[in-house]
Write a protein that holds these residues in place. Structure first.
Motif, PDB file in Angstrom:
ATOM      1  N   SER A 228     104.298 -66.644  -0.361  1.00 18.20           N
ATOM      2  CA  SER A 228     105.655 -67.183  -0.530  1.00 18.20           C
ATOM      3  C   SER A 228     106.687 -66.102  -0.844  1.00 18.20           C
ATOM      4  O   SER A 228     107.870 -66.386  -0.994  1.00 18.20           O
ATOM      5  CB  SER A 228     105.668 -68.221  -1.661  1.00 18.20           C
ATOM      6  N   ARG A 229     106.218 -64.849  -0.931  1.00 24.39           N
ATOM      7  CA  ARG A 229     107.131 -63.762  -1.297  1.00 24.39           C
ATOM      8  C   ARG A 229     107.272 -62.746  -0.170  1.00 24.39           C
ATOM      9  O   ARG A 229     106.432 -62.670   0.727  1.00 24.39           O
ATOM     10  CB  ARG A 229     106.597 -63.037  -2.555  1.00 24.39           C
ATOM     11  N   ASN A 230     108.325 -61.955  -0.245  1.00 26.25           N
ATOM     12  CA  ASN A 230     108.527 -60.865   0.711  1.00 26.25           C
ATOM     13  C   ASN A 230     107.866 -59.609   0.149  1.00 26.25           C
ATOM     14  O   ASN A 230     108.420 -58.933  -0.718  1.00 26.25           O
ATOM     15  CB  ASN A 230     110.022 -60.630   0.927  1.00 26.25           C
ATOM     16  N   VAL A 231     106.674 -59.303   0.635  1.00 29.08           N
ATOM     17  CA  VAL A 231     105.938 -58.131   0.154  1.00 29.08           C
ATOM     18  C   VAL A 231     106.389 -56.909   0.961  1.00 29.08           C
ATOM     19  O   VAL A 231     106.232 -56.866   2.181  1.00 29.08           O
ATOM     20  CB  VAL A 231     104.416 -58.331   0.303  1.00 29.08           C
ATOM     21  N   VAL A 232     106.949 -55.907   0.292  1.00 28.57           N
ATOM     22  CA  VAL A 232     107.515 -54.756   1.008  1.00 28.57           C
ATOM     23  C   VAL A 232     106.538 -53.582   1.114  1.00 28.57           C
ATOM     24  O   VAL A 232     106.732 -52.685   1.923  1.00 28.57           O
ATOM     25  CB  VAL A 232     108.828 -54.270   0.353  1.00 28.57           C
ATOM     26  N   ARG A 233     105.482 -53.581   0.305  1.00 27.91           N
ATOM     27  CA  ARG A 233     104.507 -52.496   0.396  1.00 27.91           C
ATOM     28  C   ARG A 233     103.270 -52.820  -0.439  1.00 27.91           C
ATOM     29  O   ARG A 233     103.366 -53.433  -1.501  1.00 27.91           O
ATOM     30  CB  ARG A 233     105.109 -51.172  -0.104  1.00 27.91           C
ATOM     31  N   PHE A 234     102.100 -52.404   0.059  1.00 28.97           N
ATOM     32  CA  PHE A 234     100.869 -52.430  -0.729  1.00 28.97           C
ATOM     33  C   PHE A 234     100.566 -51.003  -1.164  1.00 28.97           C
ATOM     34  O   PHE A 234     100.475 -50.095  -0.330  1.00 28.97           O
ATOM     35  CB  PHE A 234      99.692 -52.967   0.094  1.00 28.97           C
ATOM     36  N   VAL A 235     100.432 -50.797  -2.474  1.00 27.67           N
ATOM     37  CA  VAL A 235     100.080 -49.482  -3.019  1.00 27.67           C
ATOM     38  C   VAL A 235      98.687 -49.609  -3.626  1.00 27.67           C
ATOM     39  O   VAL A 235      98.466 -50.410  -4.536  1.00 27.67           O
ATOM     40  CB  VAL A 235     101.093 -49.036  -4.095  1.00 27.67           C
ATOM     41  N   ILE A 236      97.742 -48.825  -3.109  1.00 28.55           N
ATOM     42  CA  ILE A 236      96.331 -48.990  -3.474  1.00 28.55           C
ATOM     43  C   ILE A 236      95.806 -47.742  -4.169  1.00 28.55           C
ATOM     44  O   ILE A 236      95.806 -46.647  -3.591  1.00 28.55           O
ATOM     45  CB  ILE A 236      95.486 -49.294  -2.220  1.00 28.55           C
ATOM     46  N   ASP A 237      95.384 -47.904  -5.414  1.00 31.21           N
ATOM     47  CA  ASP A 237      94.806 -46.791  -6.173  1.00 31.21           C
ATOM     48  C   ASP A 237      93.285 -46.788  -5.985  1.00 31.21           C
ATOM     49  O   ASP A 237      92.705 -47.772  -5.528  1.00 31.21           O
ATOM     50  CB  ASP A 237      95.169 -46.927  -7.651  1.00 31.21           C
ATOM     51  N   GLU A 238      92.643 -45.699  -6.373  1.00 28.42           N
ATOM     52  CA  GLU A 238      91.185 -45.532  -6.240  1.00 28.42           C
ATOM     53  C   GLU A 238      90.749 -45.806  -4.794  1.00 28.42           C
ATOM     54  O   GLU A 238      89.750 -46.491  -4.539  1.00 28.42           O
ATOM     55  CB  GLU A 238      90.433 -46.474  -7.204  1.00 28.42           C
ATOM     56  N   ALA A 239      91.507 -45.270  -3.850  1.00 30.25           N
ATOM     57  CA  ALA A 239      91.297 -45.597  -2.433  1.00 30.25           C
ATOM     58  C   ALA A 239      89.983 -45.058  -1.871  1.00 30.25           C
ATOM     59  O   ALA A 239      89.581 -45.435  -0.767  1.00 30.25           O
ATOM     60  CB  ALA A 239      92.465 -45.085  -1.598  1.00 30.25           C
ATOM     61  N   HIS A 240      89.300 -44.204  -2.625  1.00 34.44           N
ATOM     62  CA  HIS A 240      87.985 -43.734  -2.156  1.00 34.44           C
ATOM     63  C   HIS A 240      86.990 -44.883  -2.044  1.00 34.44           C
ATOM     64  O   HIS A 240      85.949 -44.736  -1.407  1.00 34.44           O
ATOM     65  CB  HIS A 240      87.425 -42.648  -3.081  1.00 34.44           C
ATOM     66  N   CYS A 241      87.324 -46.019  -2.647  1.00 28.04           N
ATOM     67  CA  CYS A 241      86.438 -47.185  -2.559  1.00 28.04           C
ATOM     68  C   CYS A 241      86.409 -47.788  -1.153  1.00 28.04           C
ATOM     69  O   CYS A 241      85.587 -48.656  -0.869  1.00 28.04           O
ATOM     70  CB  CYS A 241      86.846 -48.244  -3.584  1.00 28.04           C
ATOM     71  N   PHE A 242      87.293 -47.337  -0.258  1.00 29.87           N
ATOM     72  CA  PHE A 242      87.200 -47.753   1.150  1.00 29.87           C
ATOM     73  C   PHE A 242      86.096 -46.984   1.866  1.00 29.87           C
ATOM     74  O   PHE A 242      85.646 -47.369   2.930  1.00 29.87           O
ATOM     75  CB  PHE A 242      88.526 -47.510   1.877  1.00 29.87           C
ATOM     76  N   SER A 243      85.688 -45.881   1.269  1.00 30.50           N
ATOM     77  CA  SER A 243      84.629 -45.065   1.850  1.00 30.50           C
ATOM     78  C   SER A 243      83.272 -45.592   1.416  1.00 30.50           C
ATOM     79  O   SER A 243      83.150 -46.321   0.425  1.00 30.50           O
ATOM     80  CB  SER A 243      84.788 -43.611   1.381  1.00 30.50           C
ATOM     81  N   ALA A 244      82.231 -45.225   2.146  1.00 26.66           N
ATOM     82  CA  ALA A 244      80.866 -45.678   1.815  1.00 26.66           C
ATOM     83  C   ALA A 244      80.490 -45.292   0.394  1.00 26.66           C
ATOM     84  O   ALA A 244      79.729 -45.986  -0.274  1.00 26.66           O
ATOM     85  CB  ALA A 244      79.875 -45.082   2.810  1.00 26.66           C
TER      86      ALA A 244
END
Length: 228
Positions: free
Chosen positions: A24-40
């Protein structure tokens, strides 16, 4: 309803309440910390990171009038080349985003590194005790085995240096209590495995001792950096 910044864990994206709120909101950006968790390397303990891309795609589809993709920024202090590649590949595959890379040096000019070689366990322990007495500051001692966190903490405490253990196999309430005691200054020494570190932001840690060597250079850099 008027918050301009929503700070949540990736696990909360599975909440229907959070989903309804964001839809229901206008999301202008996703900021993701600890992004190494996308890696194996990180998926073993934070699997919900892999759901973030699916959620963003779902959010964008619900707003068909918004032609531009929602921008994404990822941050991590653990960024060897394989991890960077994994992060970029994930967002290219999930959202067709090409991430631009901004990398800073891993050099920490405010840290001083010393290697102390000791022949025996007794020499090693006596050196640890001397370092703690000499520095007299909040100290993290990293060890490789769960059992050693208890043994070493007990030994230091018996020698008049009040110390608490911390490892991933402890009861949750005990882990939280010991971490808070260290963070609040109730105890100045903690003996821990690599499980200790996530969420630890204590500005007066001046000594980090690797009683056992870390199992990877990544872990060593992060653990040593707790003194920064």
């Amino acid at each position: 309803g008027k918050a301009s910044l929503l700070y949540i864990s990736p696990e909360m994206l599975r909440s229907k309440t959070i989903e309804k709120l964001l839809m229901s909101r206008n999301v202008v950006r996703f900021v993701i910390d600890e992004a190494h968790c996308f890696s194996a390397w990180g998926q073993d303990f934070r699997v919900d990171y892999l759901y973030i891309g699916d959620f963003i795609r779902k959010l964008q589809k619900s707003k068909q009038s918004d032609r531009k993709p929602i921008p994404v920024s990822c941050f991590t202090a653990t960024a060897k080349q394989k991890v960077i590649t994994d992060i970029c590949d994930y967002f290219k595959k999930k959202l067709d985003l090409n991430l631009e890379i901004f990398a800073s040096s891993a050099a920490r000019e405010n840290l001083h590194y010393t290697v102390l070689f000791k022949e025996t366990d007794e020499e090693k322990y006596n050196t640890l005790r001397s370092l703690i007495l000499q520095k007299n500051c909040p100290t993290i001692v990293y060890v490789s085995r769960t059992k050693r966190t208890f043994v070493l903490a007990e030994k230091l405490t018996k020698d008049g240096l009040k110390t608490l253990p911390y490892n991933g196999k402890m009861e949750s309430k005990d882990k939280i209590a010991n971490q808070e005691a260290f963070m609040n200054g109730d105890v100045s020494i903690i003996v821990a495995t690599s499980a200790f570190g996530m969420g630890v932001d204590k500005s007066d840690v001046k000594l980090v001792v690797h009683y056992d060597i870390s199992d990877s250079l990544e872990n060593y850099v992060q653990e040593a950096g707790r003194a920064g």
